[in-house]
Design an enzyme around this catalytic site. Structure first.
Site, PDB file in Angstrom:
ATOM      1  N   ASP A 159       3.167  36.536  53.990  1.00  0.00           N
ATOM      2  CA  ASP A 159       2.559  36.161  52.710  1.00  0.00           C
ATOM      3  C   ASP A 159       1.120  36.653  52.673  1.00  0.00           C
ATOM      4  O   ASP A 159       0.357  36.420  53.618  1.00  0.00           O
ATOM      5  CB  ASP A 159       2.606  34.637  52.539  1.00  0.00           C
TER       6      ASP A 159
ATOM      7  N   HIS B  38      -7.555  33.657  42.755  1.00  0.00           N
ATOM      8  CA  HIS B  38      -7.045  32.557  43.578  1.00  0.00           C
ATOM      9  C   HIS B  38      -7.951  32.341  44.792  1.00  0.00           C
ATOM     10  O   HIS B  38      -8.346  31.219  45.078  1.00  0.00           O
ATOM     11  CB  HIS B  38      -5.617  32.855  44.019  1.00  0.00           C
TER      12      HIS B  38
ATOM     13  N   GLU C 272       3.117  27.472  44.683  1.00  0.00           N
ATOM     14  CA  GLU C 272       2.320  28.689  44.508  1.00  0.00           C
ATOM     15  C   GLU C 272       3.163  29.715  43.769  1.00  0.00           C
ATOM     16  O   GLU C 272       4.263  30.061  44.195  1.00  0.00           O
ATOM     17  CB  GLU C 272       1.846  29.245  45.864  1.00  0.00           C
TER      18      GLU C 272
ATOM     19  N   GLU D   2       4.118  33.175  42.899  1.00  0.00           N
ATOM     20  CA  GLU D   2       3.959  34.469  43.578  1.00  0.00           C
ATOM     21  C   GLU D   2       5.111  35.403  43.215  1.00  0.00           C
ATOM     22  O   GLU D   2       6.121  34.980  42.678  1.00  0.00           O
ATOM     23  CB  GLU D   2       3.980  34.275  45.116  1.00  0.00           C
TER      24      GLU D   2
ATOM     25  N   ASP E 128       5.857  29.666  47.007  1.00  0.00           N
ATOM     26  CA  ASP E 128       5.421  29.322  48.358  1.00  0.00           C
ATOM     27  C   ASP E 128       4.934  27.871  48.338  1.00  0.00           C
ATOM     28  O   ASP E 128       3.738  27.597  48.263  1.00  0.00           O
ATOM     29  CB  ASP E 128       4.293  30.291  48.767  1.00  0.00           C
TER      30      ASP E 128
ATOM     31  N   ARG F 166      -0.831  20.648  50.868  1.00  0.00           N
ATOM     32  CA  ARG F 166      -2.264  20.943  51.019  1.00  0.00           C
ATOM     33  C   ARG F 166      -2.941  20.064  52.063  1.00  0.00           C
ATOM     34  O   ARG F 166      -3.903  20.495  52.697  1.00  0.00           O
ATOM     35  CB  ARG F 166      -2.971  20.771  49.673  1.00  0.00           C
TER      36      ARG F 166
ATOM     37  N   GLN G  46      -1.989  21.476  55.412  1.00  0.00           N
ATOM     38  CA  GLN G  46      -2.653  22.780  55.530  1.00  0.00           C
ATOM     39  C   GLN G  46      -4.138  22.615  55.878  1.00  0.00           C
ATOM     40  O   GLN G  46      -4.670  23.313  56.740  1.00  0.00           O
ATOM     41  CB  GLN G  46      -2.491  23.529  54.200  1.00  0.00           C
TER      42      GLN G  46
ATOM     43  N   LYS H 125       3.262  25.181  55.209  1.00  0.00           N
ATOM     44  CA  LYS H 125       3.960  26.190  54.408  1.00  0.00           C
ATOM     45  C   LYS H 125       5.413  26.394  54.827  1.00  0.00           C
ATOM     46  O   LYS H 125       6.226  26.857  54.029  1.00  0.00           O
ATOM     47  CB  LYS H 125       3.259  27.545  54.592  1.00  0.00           C
TER      48      LYS H 125
ATOM     49  N   THR I  53      10.487  27.815  51.025  1.00  0.00           N
ATOM     50  CA  THR I  53      10.040  28.887  50.132  1.00  0.00           C
ATOM     51  C   THR I  53      11.238  29.203  49.238  1.00  0.00           C
ATOM     52  O   THR I  53      12.343  29.373  49.742  1.00  0.00           O
ATOM     53  CB  THR I  53       9.640  30.152  50.928  1.00  0.00           C
TER      54      THR I  53
ATOM     55  N   GLU J  47      -5.694  24.596  42.251  1.00  0.00           N
ATOM     56  CA  GLU J  47      -6.698  25.249  41.412  1.00  0.00           C
ATOM     57  C   GLU J  47      -6.816  24.550  40.060  1.00  0.00           C
ATOM     58  O   GLU J  47      -7.915  24.316  39.559  1.00  0.00           O
ATOM     59  CB  GLU J  47      -6.325  26.709  41.169  1.00  0.00           C
TER      60      GLU J  47
HETATM   61 MN    MN Z   1       1.155  31.682  49.380  1.00  0.00          MN
END
Ligand code: MN
Length: 452
Positions: free
Chosen positions: A150, A157, A222, A224, A256, A260, A263, A276, A280, A396
């Site tokens: 990834d 971002h 996420e 993507e 993804d 948080r 992480q 993560k 996915t 975000e």
């Molecule tokens: Mn990602």
């Protein structure tokens, strides 16, 4: 990069009426690849299948057209020469063998299918017998994914995330020079639609200095794009930038999912890990690079930014390295579903804002001699854009959970709750070209499972 040809002609129509339905993601100009089986086919497949994994029984390659799927093993008997040979390579339960064949074979099959599906084709009657309704099919993971990497292609971002941690210095100095990435986990990649239990793990210590432990309280998505690798490179041999797209089969949607809180506590100094690796989600259909040819855009850097180093720079990449893929994320909460309320849109952006192109990601990945293999998956990283409403993750949108979003039914969200469904969508439009879509990638967060 693939050239425009008659398969892209916006005036081209199919004898299959649903391919011309307004807003259909799969007109004749698209022809994306996936693997499918008739619903229920896995259960009664006989035991002597050479594939030993019964969960994979009956899956085979297909191409989406309108509301149908062309069964490629069946179509191989209808198509001519090179197109037929290429279709046979799609007969197995994954597309790895076809991906390994490279652009000439991909293009031959696309041209053959386009001609056979076009209005007035002499193959109409024979090809009609190769169709399976999408409503009667179950989609599989399109490839055996050996490795998954990834990236972090969106400067918006990277800046938005960086600002949460370092308000005065959001973007680290390496960002504008090197495509940042981490090695992800391929075992937990699943095809849409899917659901998975909320992950558990360690969280940052509070006052007492002892880490918390339990179900994640900061679950995020996420938005993507996934990049499926075609032919690999020999270990030790880099891939020049202008050959990089010969190694790219196509793009899909990719979520993804990210915890948080897990992480934030684990990521230093070696990067993302258990925050993560639990899930996915990819969309079932892969839109080929050839289908994306009409939507290419120049790749430019903002004035004053450094240009990429020579190995990541070329005239071709500057001229058409970007792709205008419109991207959306939608949230459907359990309460919204229970009350028959529509989902809420969380963002709308485009891949054209990315700071690194797909070709640059491939070239950078292999520049040290690392070998990519057919079916490997790269992901762009969260695709956010420069304006409000274009952010591709809740962290975000809610500024780290500080500004929850209000939904029309009175609910609010800082992060995802159990029962929340996130759906990603994408499509391409351009002057003088048909509109093509990616379908969707949908996943639902379930309650955490008990530990023991
Ligand atoms: Mn990602």
């Amino acid at each position: 990069m693939p050239a425009l040809n008659r398969t892209h002609d916006p005036a081209l129509t199919s004898w299959l009426a649903s391919a011309q339905a307004p807003g259909c993601d799969f007109p004749i100009q698209n022809l994306p690849f996936g693997v499918f089986r008739r619903s229920g086919e896995g259960a009664d497949a006989d035991g002597d299948d050479e594939d030993s994994d019964p969960s994979q029984a009956g899956f085979r390659g297909g191409v989406a057209i309108g509301d149908q799927i062309v069964d490629l093993a069946a179509a191989a008997a209808v198509l001519d020469d090179e197109a037929s040979d290429a279709a046979w390579a799609c007969a197995g339960p994954t597309l790895n063998r076809f991906m390994a064949l490279g652009p000439a074979a991909w293009s031959a099959l696309r041209a053959g299918l386009s001609a056979a599906l076009a209005t007035g084709s002499e193959h109409e009657e024979a090809l009609r017998r190769c169709l399976v309704p999408q409503s009667e099919a179950e989609m599989g993971l399109p490839a055996t994914i050996g490795d998954y990497t990834d990236f972090y292609s969106s400067i918006d971002h990277a800046t938005n995330i960086g600002r949460l941690f370092r308000p005065d210095n959001p973007l680290l100095p390496n960002y504008r020079w090197i495509p940042i990435g981490y090695h992800g986990r391929s075992s937990s990649i699943a095809v849409s639609p899917e659901s998975f239990p909320r992950p558990r793990g360690q969280q940052r210590p509070g006052e007492d200095g002892v880490p918390g432990f339990g179900p994640s309280t900061r679950m995020d998505y996420e938005l993507e794009l996934g990049i499926f690798v075609g032919p690999g490179n020999e270990r030790g041999r880099p891939i020049p930038l202008d050959r990089a797209e010969d190694h790219v089969f196509g793009l899909c949607l990719l979520n993804d999912w990210s915890a948080r809180d897990l992480q934030a506590w684990e990521y230093q100094p070696l990067g993302p890990f258990l925050g993560k690796s639990f899930a996915t989600t990819v969309s079932p259909w892969i839109v080929t690079m050839e289908a994306l040819a009409p939507y290419r855009r120049p790749f430019t850097r903002p004035e004053g930014d450094p240009q990429p180093l020579p190995y990541l720079d070329s005239e071709q990449n500057r001229a058409e390295g970007g792709i205008d893929v419109c991207l959306e994320a939608w949230l459907h909460t359990r309460a919204q579903r229970d009350d028959d309320l529509p989902p809420s849109r969380l963002s709308r952006g485009s891949y054209r804002h990315a700071y690194w192109t797909a070709a640059q990601l491939v070239t950078h990945h292999a520049v040290n001699g690392c070998n990519l293999r057919p079916g490997d998956l790269l992901a762009t990283g969260t695709l956010s854009g420069p304006k409000p409403g274009m952010q591709g993750a809740l962290i975000e949108i809610t500024r780290g959970g500080k500004d929850p979003i209000d939904l029309p039914n009175g609910e609010s969200r800082s992060f995802l709750e159990d029962g929340d469904t996130v759906t990603l969508r994408a499509w391409c439009e351009a002057e003088g070209a048909a509109r093509i879509g990616f379908g969707q990638a949908t996943g639902t967060v379930l309650p955490a499972l008990p530990l023991g």
